[in-house]
Scaffold this active site. Sequence first.
Site, PDB file in Angstrom:
ATOM      1  N   TYR A  84     -32.380  21.626  28.016  1.00  0.00           N
ATOM      2  CA  TYR A  84     -31.062  22.264  28.079  1.00  0.00           C
ATOM      3  C   TYR A  84     -31.219  23.700  28.542  1.00  0.00           C
ATOM      4  O   TYR A  84     -32.008  24.458  27.975  1.00  0.00           O
ATOM      5  CB  TYR A  84     -30.460  22.217  26.668  1.00  0.00           C
ATOM      6  N   LYS A 122      -4.192   6.788  -1.859  1.00  0.00           N
ATOM      7  CA  LYS A 122      -5.204   6.016  -2.593  1.00  0.00           C
ATOM      8  C   LYS A 122      -5.946   5.000  -1.733  1.00  0.00           C
ATOM      9  O   LYS A 122      -7.166   4.895  -1.789  1.00  0.00           O
ATOM     10  CB  LYS A 122      -4.543   5.309  -3.782  1.00  0.00           C
ATOM     11  N   ASN A 174      -1.754 -11.495 -14.463  1.00  0.00           N
ATOM     12  CA  ASN A 174      -1.386 -11.603 -13.054  1.00  0.00           C
ATOM     13  C   ASN A 174      -2.209 -10.608 -12.240  1.00  0.00           C
ATOM     14  O   ASN A 174      -2.197  -9.414 -12.512  1.00  0.00           O
ATOM     15  CB  ASN A 174       0.111 -11.264 -12.936  1.00  0.00           C
ATOM     16  N   SER A 231     -51.275  20.115  22.629  1.00  0.00           N
ATOM     17  CA  SER A 231     -50.416  20.665  21.577  1.00  0.00           C
ATOM     18  C   SER A 231     -49.691  21.922  22.028  1.00  0.00           C
ATOM     19  O   SER A 231     -50.156  22.661  22.889  1.00  0.00           O
ATOM     20  CB  SER A 231     -51.268  21.023  20.356  1.00  0.00           C
ATOM     21  N   ARG A 288     -32.604  10.099  16.875  1.00  0.00           N
ATOM     22  CA  ARG A 288     -31.170  10.292  17.149  1.00  0.00           C
ATOM     23  C   ARG A 288     -30.685   9.277  18.184  1.00  0.00           C
ATOM     24  O   ARG A 288     -31.475   8.513  18.723  1.00  0.00           O
ATOM     25  CB  ARG A 288     -30.945  11.732  17.601  1.00  0.00           C
ATOM     26  N   ARG A 308      -3.513   9.069 -10.184  1.00  0.00           N
ATOM     27  CA  ARG A 308      -4.732   9.280 -10.975  1.00  0.00           C
ATOM     28  C   ARG A 308      -5.978   9.535 -10.128  1.00  0.00           C
ATOM     29  O   ARG A 308      -7.014   9.898 -10.652  1.00  0.00           O
ATOM     30  CB  ARG A 308      -4.958   8.090 -11.913  1.00  0.00           C
ATOM     31  N   ALA A 367       0.826  -1.208   0.000  1.00  0.00           N
ATOM     32  CA  ALA A 367       0.000   0.000   0.000  1.00  0.00           C
ATOM     33  C   ALA A 367       0.859   1.257   0.000  1.00  0.00           C
ATOM     34  O   ALA A 367       0.499   2.277   0.573  1.00  0.00           O
ATOM     35  CB  ALA A 367      -0.913  -0.009   1.227  1.00  0.00           C
ATOM     36  N   GLY A 395      -3.347  -3.247  -1.327  1.00  0.00           N
ATOM     37  CA  GLY A 395      -4.293  -2.396  -0.583  1.00  0.00           C
ATOM     38  C   GLY A 395      -5.302  -1.694  -1.461  1.00  0.00           C
ATOM     39  O   GLY A 395      -6.301  -1.169  -0.971  1.00  0.00           O
ATOM     40  N   ASN A 409     -49.672  10.354  24.966  1.00  0.00           N
ATOM     41  CA  ASN A 409     -49.963  11.036  23.712  1.00  0.00           C
ATOM     42  C   ASN A 409     -49.313  12.415  23.741  1.00  0.00           C
ATOM     43  O   ASN A 409     -49.620  13.232  24.610  1.00  0.00           O
ATOM     44  CB  ASN A 409     -51.482  11.157  23.548  1.00  0.00           C
TER      45      ASN A 409
HETATM   46  C1  UD1 Z   1       1.465  -5.138 -10.814  1.00  0.00           C
HETATM   47  C2  UD1 Z   1       2.143  -6.418 -11.309  1.00  0.00           C
HETATM   48  C3  UD1 Z   1       1.444  -6.904 -12.562  1.00  0.00           C
HETATM   49  C4  UD1 Z   1      -0.037  -7.138 -12.284  1.00  0.00           C
HETATM   50  C5  UD1 Z   1      -0.661  -5.889 -11.694  1.00  0.00           C
HETATM   51  C6  UD1 Z   1      -2.057  -6.195 -11.237  1.00  0.00           C
HETATM   52  C7  UD1 Z   1       4.492  -6.254 -10.721  1.00  0.00           C
HETATM   53  C8  UD1 Z   1       5.844  -5.913 -11.211  1.00  0.00           C
HETATM   54  N1  UD1 Z   1       3.523  -6.113 -11.623  1.00  0.00           N
HETATM   55  O1  UD1 Z   1       1.643  -4.156 -11.804  1.00  0.00           O
HETATM   56  O2  UD1 Z   1       2.017  -8.112 -13.006  1.00  0.00           O
HETATM   57  O3  UD1 Z   1      -0.697  -7.504 -13.479  1.00  0.00           O
HETATM   58  O4  UD1 Z   1       0.098  -5.412 -10.563  1.00  0.00           O
HETATM   59  O5  UD1 Z   1      -2.683  -5.026 -10.837  1.00  0.00           O
HETATM   60  O6  UD1 Z   1       4.318  -6.663  -9.591  1.00  0.00           O
HETATM   61  N2  UD1 Z   1       3.362  -0.890  -4.649  1.00  0.00           N
HETATM   62  C9  UD1 Z   1       4.132  -0.585  -3.546  1.00  0.00           C
HETATM   63  N3  UD1 Z   1       5.425  -0.218  -3.747  1.00  0.00           N
HETATM   64  C10 UD1 Z   1       5.976  -0.122  -4.959  1.00  0.00           C
HETATM   65  C11 UD1 Z   1       5.184  -0.437  -6.088  1.00  0.00           C
HETATM   66  C12 UD1 Z   1       3.875  -0.825  -5.891  1.00  0.00           C
HETATM   67  O7  UD1 Z   1       3.674  -0.648  -2.407  1.00  0.00           O
HETATM   68  O8  UD1 Z   1       7.164   0.226  -5.038  1.00  0.00           O
HETATM   69  C13 UD1 Z   1       1.964  -1.303  -4.424  1.00  0.00           C
HETATM   70  C14 UD1 Z   1       0.972  -0.333  -4.998  1.00  0.00           C
HETATM   71  O9  UD1 Z   1       0.570   0.618  -4.028  1.00  0.00           O
HETATM   72  C15 UD1 Z   1      -0.172  -1.248  -5.386  1.00  0.00           C
HETATM   73  C16 UD1 Z   1       0.514  -2.550  -5.749  1.00  0.00           C
HETATM   74  O10 UD1 Z   1       1.763  -2.507  -5.106  1.00  0.00           O
HETATM   75  O11 UD1 Z   1      -1.040  -1.484  -4.327  1.00  0.00           O
HETATM   76  C17 UD1 Z   1       0.676  -2.739  -7.228  1.00  0.00           C
HETATM   77  O12 UD1 Z   1       1.399  -1.673  -7.754  1.00  0.00           O
HETATM   78  P1  UD1 Z   1       1.134  -1.113  -9.205  1.00  0.00           P
HETATM   79  O13 UD1 Z   1       2.100  -0.037  -9.511  1.00  0.00           O
HETATM   80  O14 UD1 Z   1      -0.312  -0.849  -9.377  1.00  0.00           O
HETATM   81  O15 UD1 Z   1       1.509  -2.402 -10.052  1.00  0.00           O
HETATM   82  P2  UD1 Z   1       1.456  -2.572 -11.601  1.00  0.00           P
HETATM   83  O16 UD1 Z   1       2.645  -1.902 -12.197  1.00  0.00           O
HETATM   84  O17 UD1 Z   1       0.140  -2.200 -12.084  1.00  0.00           O
END
Ligand code: UD1
Length: 456
Positions: free
Chosen positions: A388, A26, A170, A406, A334, A19, A13, A105, A378
């Site tokens: 209060y 996030k 993946n 009333s 409440r 974005r 996380a 996360g 009633n």
């Molecule tokens: C990753 C996978 C990809 C998979 C995809 C699924 C790798 C290299 N690639 O890609 O194969 O299809 O997820 O969504 O694993 N995060 C960290 N630290 C970092 C990088 C990422 O904590 O340095 C966390 C992000 O917050 C996120 C998760 O890891 O929760 C995935 O990171 P993200 O950058 O979305 O991975 P992708 O490049 O999309």
Amino acid sequence: MDTNTITEIIILAAGQGKRMRSKLPKVLHCIAGKPMLGHVIDSAKELDVAKVHVVVGHGADLVKKEFDDPAICWATQAEQLGTGHAVAQAMPSVDPNSIVLIAYGDVPLVKPSTMASLIESADEDTLSLLTVFLDDPSNYGRIVRESGKICAIVEEKDANEEQRTIQEINTGILAVTAEKLQEWLPRLSSDNAQKEYYLTEIIAMAVKDGMKVIAQHPDSVMEVEGANDRLQIAALERSYQQQQALRLMMEGATLADPDRFDVRGNVTVGEDVFIDVNCVFIGEVSIADDVTIGPNCIIENSCIGQGTVIKSHCVLENASVAENCDIGPFARLRPGSVLANKVKVGNFVEVKNTVLGEGSKANHLAYLGDSVLGSFCNIGAGTITCNYDGANKYKTTLGNNVFIGSNSTLVAPINIGDDGFVGAGSTVTKNIPSNQLAIGRGKQRNIAGWKKPVKS
Ligand code: UD1
Ligand code: MG
């Protein structure tokens, strides 16, 4: 997996989530009123994992503050150097004899049962991977197979044209032994298109070590869908709400429109419950058999007894409503509102920290605060309990069968005995003994021969 094996979960996380265009990290964006990370943590807890590790980076302090939970083991990834690097940050506090489940996360809807079956199928010889087939696999890591067997994951940016046509992707969620992770993670390289330490590189390492790499699939694609922007958050929210609606319908509730229904917490329903459109249920809500809820109600941390009817536009918060009550439209209960059987609370009535005994009625325009009403009272329209004095709160107590005319104000602290009666328009400042009538208002005088003023 043998049953004595400990399992731990590492939740990644640390990412920023550019974005989202948000000040909030996030993973703190909510689905059904709960941060995405909270969904993943709660699902993990359902599995009885020994330790929940969360790797934080962007907005780490905010995330930690939100989950002030001693059961969480925090790891910090100061720089986001890739998913493999992220997992490595948690490893020092992972039990070397455990099976580790890796989750994200920002992928909030993975079911505990999906997590459990990944964990169960992983052991010292098997790495278990959650994959799905997508019509549009772009941006995901592709599952590369040879003669049907998984041999590697290749990231989109590193994939050749042929690999990019692979539709099995993946999800990022996998289970493997801590021992193997410890062995492989230091060997990851960042020699790839993104110059990151990819966790996905461990798949080829596992194959090289002669391990089995097996794929499991979730029940639905939404389970493994992540959220990168607010559009995806909205899609996940709807998917989550559809599941809740489906569950309640299976349990015996008719929903006027399953698409206009929101649960932000845990709702249980009995049979033959009817819920009209645009109701929101927050926190712990239990609804007994034969309850009808009109449109546009908000019900939070409350229980509703059998046969009760809640008409449109009511707001209930920390209220307990017994059987066959009649509430609303436009009623507000409440915290601390306790309604016994057959109580009626009508339009524009506000109740707070007040008990209404069986069959008592406040049908129109009233405020009942810090009060206890016996049975069959009633309360006339426009009645106010003045609880209060600007500094302290005081209690109003009514016996059984009390009638309040009333537009009366009951200035607390005050006691009205059984069968007490208050004439309309009274300001009551003294206790009323049982069976007595109190009238506390200016006496009416009629002036004969009175001339209307005329314009000069
Ligand atoms: C990753 C996978 C990809 C998979 C995809 C699924 C790798 C290299 N690639 O890609 O194969 O299809 O997820 O969504 O694993 N995060 C960290 N630290 C970092 C990088 C990422 O904590 O340095 C966390 C992000 O917050 C996120 C998760 O890891 O929760 C995935 O990171 P993200 O950058 O979305 O991975 P992708 O490049 O999309
Ligand atoms: Mg990335």
